[in-house]
Design a protein around this motif. Structure first.
Motif, short mmCIF file in Angstrom:
data_model
loop_
_atom_site.label_atom_id
_atom_site.label_comp_id
_atom_site.label_asym_id
_atom_site.label_seq_id
_atom_site.Cartn_x
_atom_site.Cartn_y
_atom_site.Cartn_z
N VAL A 1 0.87 -1.19 0.07
CA VAL A 1 -0.10 0.03 -0.09
C VAL A 1 0.88 1.36 0.01
N THR A 2 0.62 2.30 -0.88
CA THR A 2 1.05 3.50 -0.93
C THR A 2 -0.06 4.60 -0.83
N ILE A 3 0.08 5.48 0.06
CA ILE A 3 -0.86 6.41 0.18
C ILE A 3 -0.12 7.78 -0.25
N GLN A 4 -0.63 8.64 -0.92
CA GLN A 4 0.04 9.83 -1.22
C GLN A 4 -0.77 10.86 -1.11
N LYS A 5 -0.32 12.01 -0.52
CA LYS A 5 -0.95 13.51 -0.41
C LYS A 5 -1.22 14.11 -1.81
N ALA A 6 -0.22 14.03 -2.65
CA ALA A 6 -0.14 14.64 -3.83
C ALA A 6 0.83 13.84 -4.83
N PRO A 7 0.93 14.03 -5.99
CA PRO A 7 1.40 13.02 -6.84
C PRO A 7 3.20 13.41 -6.26
N GLY A 8 3.84 12.30 -6.24
CA GLY A 8 5.15 12.35 -5.60
C GLY A 8 5.36 12.53 -4.09
N GLN A 9 4.38 12.86 -3.39
CA GLN A 9 4.26 13.19 -1.93
C GLN A 9 3.85 11.96 -1.07
N THR A 10 4.44 10.72 -0.84
CA THR A 10 3.95 9.65 -0.32
C THR A 10 4.19 9.90 1.21
N VAL A 11 2.76 9.48 1.75
CA VAL A 11 2.91 9.73 3.40
C VAL A 11 2.90 8.30 4.07
N LEU A 12 2.65 7.40 3.53
CA LEU A 12 2.67 5.95 4.10
C LEU A 12 2.95 5.04 2.90
N THR A 13 3.77 4.03 3.31
CA THR A 13 4.17 2.77 2.48
C THR A 13 4.22 1.51 3.25
N LEU A 14 3.29 0.54 2.90
CA LEU A 14 3.49 -0.61 3.59
C LEU A 14 3.63 -1.86 2.66
N THR A 15 4.33 -2.93 3.31
CA THR A 15 4.47 -4.07 2.34
C THR A 15 3.92 -5.24 3.05
N GLN A 16 3.37 -6.06 1.98
CA GLN A 16 2.87 -7.24 2.73
C GLN A 16 1.90 -7.24 3.83
N THR A 17 0.88 -6.31 3.65
CA THR A 17 -0.14 -5.96 4.58
C THR A 17 -1.54 -6.40 4.39
N GLY A 18 -2.30 -6.30 5.27
CA GLY A 18 -3.73 -6.49 5.37
C GLY A 18 -4.16 -7.74 6.21
#
Length: 149
Positions: free
Chosen positions: A87-104
């Motif tokens: 999962v990657t959550i971005q506030k604006a293009p190129g501005q990532t606020v959270l990156t999670l791997t193998q989650t859920g």
């Protein structure tokens, strides 16, 4: 006709996956904390919960207040939970606020109000959604992949 069927399956999945969220009585049942391994985590000042393996763990996450973005990940015709999503959550293009791997299969996030793009990737296949998160009711996003493999 094939396009209609492929569109209807995800809609059916969304309805089925949201059903537990609509059944408040089921979500308020006691949780056996011995089987729960979920702990709040933080990345870049953003608090989140990830997990939901097993009934007690999923109920514990669903009952935790204060998270304004709720994500659910499922696969296949049976809408089985899956915990292998990046999962990657971005506030604006190129501005990532959270990156999670193998989650859920459930991820609950506490975000500042604003518009966010969420990218959920499983087996190289990315789903994308844009949502406005505010201080009111939590936003619910359901990501579904057709394959169960």
């Amino acid at each position: 006709m094939k396009n209609i069927r492929s569109f209807m399956l995800p809609l059916a999945a969304v309805g089925w996956l949201l059903l537990p969220g609509m059944s408040q009585a089921a979500n308020l049942e006691p949780v056996d904390s011995a089987g729960v391994q979920v702990q709040q985590q933080q990345q870049n000042g953003i608090n989140y919960l990830s997990g939901g393996i097993g009934l007690d763990e999923s109920k514990a996450i669903q009952q935790t207040p204060g998270y304004n973005l709720h994500m659910t990940f499922a696969v296949g015709a049976q809408d089985q939970y899956t915990a292998d999503v990046d999962v990657t959550i971005q506030k604006a293009p190129g501005q990532t606020v959270l990156t999670l791997t193998q989650t859920g299969p459930l991820v609950y996030v506490q975000l500042p109000p604003g518009k966010y793009t969420v990218l959920a990737t499983r087996n190289g296949e990315t789903r994308r959604d844009v949502t406005d998160v505010g201080s009111g009711t939590a936003r619910n996003l359901v990501f579904h992949w057709n394959d169960a493999g």
